[in-house]
Design an enzyme around this catalytic site. Structure first.
Site, PDB file in Angstrom:
ATOM      1  N   SER A  99     -17.852 -22.746   5.469  1.00 38.07           N
ATOM      2  CA  SER A  99     -18.122 -21.730   6.473  1.00 38.07           C
ATOM      3  C   SER A  99     -19.548 -21.937   7.018  1.00 38.07           C
ATOM      4  CB  SER A  99     -17.917 -20.336   5.878  1.00 38.07           C
ATOM      5  OG  SER A  99     -17.838 -19.375   6.885  1.00 38.07           O
ATOM      6  N   HIS A 134      -9.104 -18.890   5.864  1.00 32.20           N
ATOM      7  CA  HIS A 134     -10.512 -19.119   5.520  1.00 32.20           C
ATOM      8  C   HIS A 134     -10.763 -18.943   4.024  1.00 32.20           C
ATOM      9  CE1 HIS A 134     -14.500 -19.808   7.130  1.00 32.20           C
ATOM     10  NE2 HIS A 134     -15.007 -18.774   6.479  1.00 32.20           N
TER      11      HIS A 134
END
Length: 661
Positions: free
Chosen positions: A521, A634
């Site tokens: 990320s 994610h």
């Protein structure tokens, strides 16, 4: 030399994850959830109940499926919990009599039921379910609605039309409902075009407090509301550009306590503890002079989305019990109404869960350390006496788990950076080791003293592992956490390099010719930035990354506001600034072999971010490998399909083994 064997990637499947503890009203028992990965590659969790006088808990549910949110009724007669029996089934409320007997389902709603809250008289259960405004909540068949149906166009009219957690949004909203035990009936309390987050009942059982964003999608707020059960009408309590959540009533019902902030530093604002007098509506921040992030900011990879019960009132209403994050630790505190803060349970650890029984001056804490994935501890709030309740991962006694060493270093501009070093399994003095620098996501989160399987796996594979909290991280005050905004790739990059240099200076066992870097990320962004600005690393792996802020603005589920919050502008105002902070702009500088790992269903940092980077590198003939993980968002590294989590770890370790060993 340790006689214990080294950790493996397969050991991820053996970890028992303890979550969501809840004390019984008489303080004699704790209910909790224990999750593990089955041999057939599924997450399974069971309800356990354990006496506070015993060393082992009793499993109360069996079979496949997952259990959530066990809650004792205030009268101590019942235990409600949420269970989903199969992967495709929606979760439903279930009820157990503490006098004995089988659990029975309370709901059979087509869209499921979750988040139970008992009424003070133990006769009703507030919960949430989803349905579209002006449509009837339905019971019955939970089969796949799309089976046998032709695909249809997805019509998008809202700015917020997708979510990394939920995929494409279908118009259904989280609504409030009440189940009544005596009549076995459900009353639907809301029918609105926005989501409701409940957090509790008033002591007289007449009102419910919840939080919601009733503004337009571009207005990123969360406000508190009181719902009158008799009339189903709501009163808005807070106002302005603010985030307020998890409100709870004081014992006398006159005051609310809750977490929140007024977005002074956008998404980098530290969470604070607040109260509101319900008569005068006066708002008071109890932690305004405490430069600490209230709630838990620590990250790991064995649990995802653990619940925060919110602040909990003492029996006499004079103080509140909370957790807060500082210096890489999450600790347990009390905060009095005059702002006095008392440290009740502190140390080199991560308090990831808690529940308090105010009547018994007793709390149960979920605590993880760098060598323990997590166990429950009971604390007497009067004496401070604490004792362990569970020992969920005894199998780790035969595994070498490395204790980290802390490092504090100064940067060129005088800031202090805090981090850790893990030495490899079988470490020998006077020997050089390949070393991996790992960078956390967020960026407004923190590495800390919690269990991290991936970091321990690198150490088990013979690597020195470095991880730190550069500016932008929580745990070091408001100025520090805000310092990376508008400066991605600036001082935060320098902090990481300063920490690497300090680690090398302190540990001559680090082989400077065999350095690797990785992160996910924001850590993926920073990995891309690092390899496009220095060639000192011999190999790199970028995970669920950001490479191009210009496209991120339009494709991420948070892009339309996150770019403004973090970079300081957006595509419509200053695309050049976005491009200047984009690693893709500097791709011609990348010489480091780069592994790119990304989930196909990642809506937070969509897979096109990885595609652009891979194509540019491959077009230039550079050494790169792109691995796409199906059915993965994610959260792949924390809660993705187990076999894909293992495949991800295999890709990571193979890549670094290829270039660093």
């Amino acid at each position: 030399m340790s006689s214990k064997r080294s950790l493996t990637k397969e050991d991820l499947k053996k970890i028992n994850v303890i979550n969501d503890p809840h004390l019984s009203p008489d303080g004699s028992r704790v209910a909790y959830v224990q999750q593990f990965i089955t041999d057939d590659d599924k997450y399974t969790s069971h309800l356990f109940v354990q006496s506070t006088n015993e060393s082992e808990g009793t499993k109360w549910t069996y079979g496949n499926g997952r259990v959530f949110s066990p809650r004792f009724s205030p009268d101590g007669k019942w235990l409600v919990f949420v269970a989903a029996k199969g992967e495709q089934e929606k979760p439903q409320l279930h009820l157990l009599s503490l006098a004995g007997g089988e659990a029975r389902p309370l709901t059979t709603l087509k869209n499921g039921a979750s988040q139970p809250f008992w009424s003070p008289d133990s006769q009703k259960i507030l919960f949430t379910t989803t349905y579209q405004q002006n449509s009837s909540p339905t019971k019955g068949d939970q089969s796949n609605d799309s089976k046998g149906k032709k695909s249809e166009p997805l019509v998008v009219e809202r700015l917020k039309y997708k979510s990394d957690a939920s995929g494409f949004l279908d118009g259904k909203r989280k609504q409030l409902a009440i189940y009544e035990l005596s009549s076995e009936s459900i009353t639907y309390m809301t029918d609105d075009d926005y989501d409701h987050e409940p957090s509790g009942w008033s002591p007289d059982g007449k009102k419910i407090v919840y939080s919601a964003n009733k503004a337009e999608d571009h207005e990123l707020v969360s406000h508190l509301y009181l719902l009158d059960i008799a009339t189903k009408s709501s009163e808005k309590l807070t106002k302005g550009d603010a985030i307020f959540t998890t409100a709870v009533f004081s014992p006398d019902g006159n005051t609310l306590a809750f977490y929140g902030h007024k977005k002074e530093f956008a998404g980098a604002t530290q969470m604070k503890l607040w109260t509101m007098d319900l008569n005068s509506k006066k708002l008071v921040c109890l932690t305004n002079n405490w430069d600490v992030h209230v709630t838990d900011a620590a990250i790991g990879d064995v649990r995802s989305g653990h619940t925060n019960p919110g602040p909990i009132w003492s029996k006499d209403g004079s103080k509140l019990y909370i957790t807060a994050s500082t210096q890489g630790n999450t600790n347990f505190y009390s905060v009095s109404l005059n702002g006095q803060i008392n440290d009740l349970y502190s140390g080199k650890h991560h308090v990831y869960g808690y529940h308090v029984n105010p009547a018994k001056d007793q709390a149960v804490l979920g605590v993880s350390t760098p060598t323990n994935p997590g166990d429950l501890h009971v604390i007497n709030l009067t004496s401070g006496h604490t004792f362990p309740l569970t020992d969920a991962n005894k199998w780790l006694e035969g595994i070498h788990i490395q204790e980290p060493e802390e490092i504090h270093c100064k940067t060129n501009d005088g800031w202090e950076v805090h981090g850790w070093v893990l030495k490899p399994h079988g470490y020998e003095a006077n020997k050089k080791y390949p070393t991996i620098l790992e960078i956390h996501g967020g960026p407004h989160a923190m590495y800390g003293n919690t269990f991290f399987h991936e970091l321990q796996l690198f150490a088990a594979k013979g690597y020195i592992v470095l991880y730190s909290n550069p500016r932008g991280s929580h745990g070091y005050g408001q100025t520090f956490v805000d310092a990376c905004r508008g400066d991605y790739g600036g001082k935060d990059y320098e902090d990481l390099m300063a920490f690497l240099d300090a680690s090398i200076e302190k540990h001559d066992c680090i082989d400077v010719e065999r350095l690797g870097v990785t992160g996910g990320s924001y850590g993926g962004f920073m990995t891309n930035w690092i390899v496009s600005h220095t060639n000192r690393f011999k190999a790199a792996a970028t995970l669920r990354c950001i490479s191009n802020w210009i496209s991120f603005y339009g494709v991420s589920d948070i892009g339309y506001f996150f770019t403004e919050w973090e970079i300081g502008t957006d595509l419509l105002k200053d695309p050049e600034k976005l491009w200047n902070h984009s690693p893709l702009k500097y791709v011609n500088n990348i010489e480091t072999p780069l592994l790119i790992l990304h989930g196909e269903r990642d809506f937070r940092c969509p897979v096109e971010q990885a595609e652009q980077l891979f194509v540019a590198l491959k077009h230039r003939g550079k050494d790169t490998r792109f691995v796409r993980f199906p059915d993965s968002n994610h959260e792949l590294s924390r809660s993705g399909p187990p076999h894909l989590r293992l495949a991800r770890l295999e890709e990571l370790t193979n890549w670094f083994d290829k270039f660093l060993k």
